[in-house]
Write a protein that holds these residues in place. Structure first.
Motif, short mmCIF file in Angstrom:
data_model
loop_
_atom_site.label_atom_id
_atom_site.label_comp_id
_atom_site.label_asym_id
_atom_site.label_seq_id
_atom_site.Cartn_x
_atom_site.Cartn_y
_atom_site.Cartn_z
N PRO A 1 -26.65 -6.37 -51.95
CA PRO A 1 -26.40 -6.60 -50.60
C PRO A 1 -25.91 -7.70 -50.06
O PRO A 1 -26.04 -8.18 -48.67
CB PRO A 1 -27.75 -6.40 -49.84
N LEU A 2 -25.26 -8.72 -50.81
CA LEU A 2 -24.94 -10.20 -50.55
C LEU A 2 -23.57 -10.23 -49.75
O LEU A 2 -22.53 -9.62 -50.14
CB LEU A 2 -24.91 -10.82 -51.50
N MET A 3 -23.37 -10.84 -48.60
CA MET A 3 -22.11 -11.34 -48.12
C MET A 3 -22.11 -12.89 -48.39
O MET A 3 -23.06 -13.40 -48.13
CB MET A 3 -22.00 -10.77 -46.76
N ARG A 4 -20.91 -13.53 -48.63
CA ARG A 4 -20.76 -14.96 -48.63
C ARG A 4 -19.57 -15.44 -47.55
O ARG A 4 -18.87 -14.57 -47.18
CB ARG A 4 -20.29 -15.07 -50.02
N GLY A 5 -19.67 -16.67 -47.16
CA GLY A 5 -18.71 -17.16 -46.33
C GLY A 5 -18.71 -18.72 -46.52
O GLY A 5 -19.44 -19.23 -47.45
N ARG A 6 -17.60 -19.19 -45.81
CA ARG A 6 -17.42 -20.60 -45.99
C ARG A 6 -16.98 -20.90 -44.29
O ARG A 6 -16.18 -20.33 -43.74
CB ARG A 6 -16.41 -20.98 -46.91
N VAL A 7 -17.62 -22.28 -43.93
CA VAL A 7 -17.16 -22.87 -42.93
C VAL A 7 -16.11 -23.97 -43.26
O VAL A 7 -16.35 -24.70 -44.02
CB VAL A 7 -18.44 -23.55 -42.05
N HIS A 8 -14.95 -23.88 -42.63
CA HIS A 8 -13.96 -24.93 -43.24
C HIS A 8 -13.96 -26.02 -42.27
O HIS A 8 -14.58 -25.99 -41.07
CB HIS A 8 -12.48 -24.22 -43.14
N PRO A 9 -13.36 -27.00 -42.84
CA PRO A 9 -13.61 -28.49 -41.93
C PRO A 9 -12.82 -28.31 -40.67
O PRO A 9 -11.82 -27.30 -40.48
CB PRO A 9 -12.53 -29.43 -42.87
N ALA A 10 -13.15 -29.01 -39.48
CA ALA A 10 -12.59 -28.74 -38.21
C ALA A 10 -11.24 -29.05 -37.83
O ALA A 10 -10.63 -29.71 -38.89
CB ALA A 10 -13.55 -29.65 -37.26
N VAL A 11 -10.73 -28.16 -37.06
CA VAL A 11 -9.28 -28.26 -36.86
C VAL A 11 -9.36 -29.56 -35.63
O VAL A 11 -9.64 -29.20 -34.49
CB VAL A 11 -8.56 -27.08 -36.32
N PRO A 12 -8.38 -30.69 -35.94
CA PRO A 12 -8.36 -31.68 -34.84
C PRO A 12 -7.48 -31.11 -33.73
O PRO A 12 -6.54 -30.56 -33.79
CB PRO A 12 -8.30 -32.92 -35.68
N VAL A 13 -7.87 -31.81 -32.62
CA VAL A 13 -6.88 -31.73 -31.46
C VAL A 13 -5.95 -32.94 -31.67
O VAL A 13 -6.17 -34.03 -31.62
CB VAL A 13 -7.62 -32.03 -30.18
N PRO A 14 -4.55 -32.56 -31.72
CA PRO A 14 -3.45 -33.65 -31.87
C PRO A 14 -3.43 -34.45 -30.51
O PRO A 14 -3.96 -34.24 -29.38
CB PRO A 14 -2.24 -32.70 -31.85
N GLU A 15 -3.04 -35.83 -31.07
CA GLU A 15 -3.34 -37.08 -30.01
C GLU A 15 -2.55 -36.94 -29.01
O GLU A 15 -2.08 -37.59 -27.85
CB GLU A 15 -3.40 -38.23 -30.58
N THR A 16 -1.08 -36.17 -29.44
CA THR A 16 0.11 -36.17 -28.31
C THR A 16 0.52 -34.81 -28.33
O THR A 16 0.03 -33.86 -28.94
CB THR A 16 1.27 -37.14 -29.39
#
Length: 299
Positions: free
Chosen positions: A238-253
């Motif tokens: 009954p297992l489900m797996r997942g991954r949280v990826h690194p944050a998407v940054p807000v561009p400075e310009t």
């Protein structure tokens, strides 16, 4: 008449599957998936057309095998979702293993809001129930309006029963409500690989132009929330797996539109990474790339 029949079928299916022994319920799901796959209707053919973009140089045999696995994954989602209300907290906690979930919990602990964006992979409802149960973290999300309205109400009640706050996708008020949750340091979870407004952001997705919603990037920009992509896939039941990826940054310009385009492209890239690794668990039975011809009807 058709809408009332659709609601009645969902309701009766929901009630019946909850009462079945779990092995029988999953056997029923596999049988239904295989029957739909053999019939090769519009949804299955669209799934194959989408998978043809995901898998490099697929043979017809490879596509057919992958679409069969995809339909079994899709029906597993429905069987699990119908049965989720009778899962106990311990079952929910032990049904998911999510890598790098600390990226979410650490941000929330610091008082910063989090936008968790994911594609239509595996079982996002189970993932949401796991967040509420295992992390003891409520969250807000949006739901596509379904017809008939009674069917939409049924799905909203089901998700709210799992501990989610559900806002309608249409109506114009959901963005402001989500922004308020984020400014208060809350969590917002959004399925974000298909644009429902026809005014989304153009991205390059598996080498072709697609549109994805701008909401996750705009919410992160306007509230200071952290934007985290996530992907899910099935393991042996009954297992489900997942991954949280690194944050998407807000561009400075750049202008707001330019920053939104960059951030949405980054989301698309992370989604593509997860889908390429587990294509059978991507439940995309609708046309995603505007340049593709609509799938033909059943053979």
């Amino acid at each position: 008449m058709r809408e009332r029949l659709s609601d009645a079928l969902y309701g009766s299916g929901w009630a019946a599957v909850k009462r079945l022994p779990e092995p029988a319920a999953h056997a029923l799901g596999r049988a239904a998936a295989d029957a739909a796959w053999r019939r090769s209707g519009r949804g299955v053919r669209q799934l194959e057309a989408n998978l043809a973009r995901v898998v490099p140089d697929p043979t017809p045999e490879r596509l057919r095998a992958l679409s069969r696995a995809g339909m079994r994954s899709y029906l597993r989602y429905w069987i699990e979702s119908f049965r989720l209300p009778v899962y106990g907290p311990e079952r929910i906690r032990t049904s998911c293993v999510i890598e790098d979930i600390h990226l979410v919990t650490e941000a929330l602990a610091s008082g910063r809001g989090v936008v968790l964006a994911l594609p239509h992979m595996a079982n996002w409802d189970l993932a949401g129930a796991w967040v509420v149960t295992a992390l003891r973290t409520p969250f807000a999300t949006v739901a596509e309006r379904l017809r008939p309205e009674t069917l939409y109400d049924r799905f909203v009640a089901y998700r709210e029963g799992l501990g989610m706050e559900v806002l309608p996708h249409t109506g114009g008020s959901s963005f402001g409500s989500l922004a308020r949750r984020l400014r208060a340091g809350g969590l917002v979870c959004l399925v974000a690989d298909r644009d429902l407004t026809r005014s989304g952001v153009e991205v390059s997705f598996f080498g072709a132009t697609a549109r994805m919603p701008a909401g996750p990037a705009l919410l992160a920009q306007q509230t200071g929330a952290l934007l985290l992509p996530a992907t899910l896939w099935y393991d042996a039941p009954p297992l489900m797996r997942g991954r949280v990826h690194p944050a998407v940054p807000v561009p400075e310009t750049g202008t707001r539109a330019e920053r939104t385009a960059v951030m949405t492209q980054a989301l698309a890239d992370r989604f593509a990474e997860g889908i390429a690794q587990h294509p059978q668990d991507w439940h995309m039975l609708q046309r995603l790339w505007p340049g593709d011809a609509p799938a033909s009807s059943a053979r």
